[in-house]
Design an enzyme around this catalytic site. Structure first.
Site, PDB file in Angstrom:
ATOM      1  N   GLU A 174       0.696  -1.314  -0.060  1.00  0.00           N
ATOM      2  CA  GLU A 174       0.086   0.053  -0.036  1.00  0.00           C
ATOM      3  C   GLU A 174       0.808   1.246  -0.223  1.00  0.00           C
ATOM      4  O   GLU A 174       0.490   2.309   0.377  1.00  0.00           O
ATOM      5  CB  GLU A 174      -0.887  -0.112   1.172  1.00  0.00           C
ATOM      6  N   HIS A 250      -4.831   1.722   7.429  1.00  0.00           N
ATOM      7  CA  HIS A 250      -3.319   2.004   7.047  1.00  0.00           C
ATOM      8  C   HIS A 250      -2.586   2.499   8.033  1.00  0.00           C
ATOM      9  O   HIS A 250      -3.377   2.964   9.126  1.00  0.00           O
ATOM     10  CB  HIS A 250      -3.096   3.082   5.785  1.00  0.00           C
ATOM     11  N   CYS A 369      -2.761  11.381   3.720  1.00  0.00           N
ATOM     12  CA  CYS A 369      -3.347  10.353   2.576  1.00  0.00           C
ATOM     13  C   CYS A 369      -2.852  11.362   1.241  1.00  0.00           C
ATOM     14  O   CYS A 369      -2.706  10.351   0.296  1.00  0.00           O
ATOM     15  CB  CYS A 369      -4.625  10.075   2.532  1.00  0.00           C
TER      16      CYS A 369
END
Ligand code: SUG
Length: 445
Positions: A174, A250, A369
């Site tokens: 990721e 995450h 993000c």
């Protein structure tokens, strides 16, 4: 040579929408099929970039991907003119269609893992685009991401580009959302911190039960090899499975690091105290500041709702940092109190700025993000495609570009329109010229 962090923020695309695509990401599921506001979303992102630029930080932009992604729909057997592809995919495979429309490339923290040249044996900056294999809508990002990174970091003397890892659940990757780096100064050799959610190959290990763990240990380990990192400068940690089940999909939803500071929730990792001790041990600078957030101060639920740990921690001078937090952290009493106490305490964090990023937050994407951090020295910075570096002029150009091309509102039905696709392609064709990227989209080839 001096080195610094450059933040590459993703520009929100013209078809920004809420598809409820990310099981395990509470906000994404809750916002499902609501009306989105693409123009506002893009402007909110640009305002954050401009504010960081005005504060003196090095800021750059990263282009959005083309969505709906006609090339993927064609690979899945839909044919005819683009209008026909849209119509039949939306009718016969609505879930697949929704996934091919996702706005998710805006979260560039998931675009790639980047290692600075100071840490790599060959003295180059290394990039591995994330395969994002856990979610179909994200697994189609890496090829455009790779083209975009190569169009920005062009000079092979300084930049080493790897392919995304094999697209498999065993090797789920990721990107930088699960990666941090600690150092005294950016040009020092740093400690790279890789956080994974589960083991891909070993069975019967500790794992989340309700929601999927996206990053595997084996993917993180492969990146340390590709990026030529020395094992003594690497720390691996497993994210606590209970955190994943609480909506922490995450690591950047439960901890954030910069230089000699790590801000983390006490339950972030499996054996958190041991993880922090290993980081402290391997850190080669003078003072390491582990800023622990206790559950009695901020619950995991409040951390997920406010996105405290998805703040950016940015160095405003050699020994001072500021927190770039989402507005939701101001509104949450416990979180706000923790931030204020931290600013007053003895540590490098000296100030906070709050930003309204609601259009992104509704899909589970906060300030951190939206950005990919790239540490570059002066020579490397001079070698990148300078058209992506934010200046007052580029900011004004991009605001005008958004205002000309983006819609105020978008519903799921609008995504089926050939007209929206044409509008998006026109906008992206113009953007690749503004940013001097050449052809990076499949519809341009
Ligand atoms: O992968 N949301 C993204 C949010 C990514 C946040 N990034 C970091 N934490 N670094 C994800 O879950 C939702 C898309 C939708 O539902 O339309 C989405 O993909």
């Amino acid at each position: 040579m001096q080195a610094f962090e450059v933040n590459f923020d993703g520009i929100v695309g013209p078809s920004h929408n809420y598809g409820a695509l990310s099981f395990g990401n509470v906000a994404s599921i809750a916002s499902g099929s609501g009306v989105s506001r693409p123009k506002q979303a893009a402007l909110q992102g640009l305002q954050k970039m401009k504010a960081l630029h005005d504060l003196g930080f090095k800021q750059a932009v990263s282009p959005p991907h083309d969505r709906p992604h006609i090339a993927t729909l064609r690979r899945l057997g839909f044919s005819g003119a683009d209008a026909e592809v849209l119509k039949s995919a939306a009718k016969f495979a609505p879930e697949v269609f929704a996934a091919c429309c996702s706005a998710s490339s805006m979260w560039t923290a998931n675009a790639a893992t980047v290692s600075p040249s100071a840490d790599s044996l060959d003295g180059k900056v290394h990039f591995t685009p994330a395969n994002l294999s856990n979610k179909f809508h994200r697994s189609i990002e890496h090829s455009t991401t790779a083209r975009s990174l190569k169009a920005i970091f062009t000079d092979e003397r300084y930049f080493n580009h790897h392919d995304a890892l094999p697209l498999s659940e065993y090797l789920g990757d990721e990107g930088a959302a699960n990666h941090s780096r600690f150092c005294q100064n950016y040009n020092d050799v740093g400690v790279q911190f890789f956080v994974f959610g589960r083991y891909g190959f070993k069975q019967n290990q500790l794992a989340s039960e309700k929601f999927p763990a996206r990053q595997t240990y084996e993917a993180s380990a492969a990146i340390t090899r590709l990026h030529q990192l020395k094992p003594e400068n690497v720390v691996f940690a497993q994210q606590h499975p209970e955190m994943i089940d609480a909506g922490v999909f995450h690591n950047d939803v439960i901890s954030v690091g910069n230089k000699n500071v790590i801000m983390y929730h006490e339950n972030a990792f499996v054996n958190t105290a041991q993880v922090i001790a290993e980081l402290e041990d391997k850190f080669s600078g003078q003072n390491f500041y582990p800023l622990k957030v206790k559950n009695s101060e901020v619950t995991v639920n409040d951390a997920v709702k406010s996105y405290l740990f998805n703040s950016q921690l940015v160095s405003i001078s050699d020994d001072e940092m500021i927190i770039i937090a989402p507005q939701e952290c101001h509104e949450n009493k416990a979180v706000h109190q923790w931030i204020m106490n931290t600013i007053e305490a003895d540590n490098p964090v000296s100030d906070v700025r709050f930003f309204d990023l609601k259009q992104s937050m509704k899909n589970g994407g906060g300030p951190a993000c939206l950005r990919l951090r790239v540490v570059l020295n002066e020579q490397e910075f001079a070698a990148i495609n300078s058209s992506v570096i934010l200046t007052d002029e580029l900011y004004n150009t991009l605001v005008r570009w958004v205002e000309r091309h983006y819609r105020d509102e978008l519903t799921f039905d609008d995504l089926k329109e050939a007209k929206l696709l044409e509008e998006s392609h026109a906008a992206l064709n113009e953007l690749t010229e503004i940013l001097n990227l050449g052809k990076i989209y499949s519809f341009q080839m």
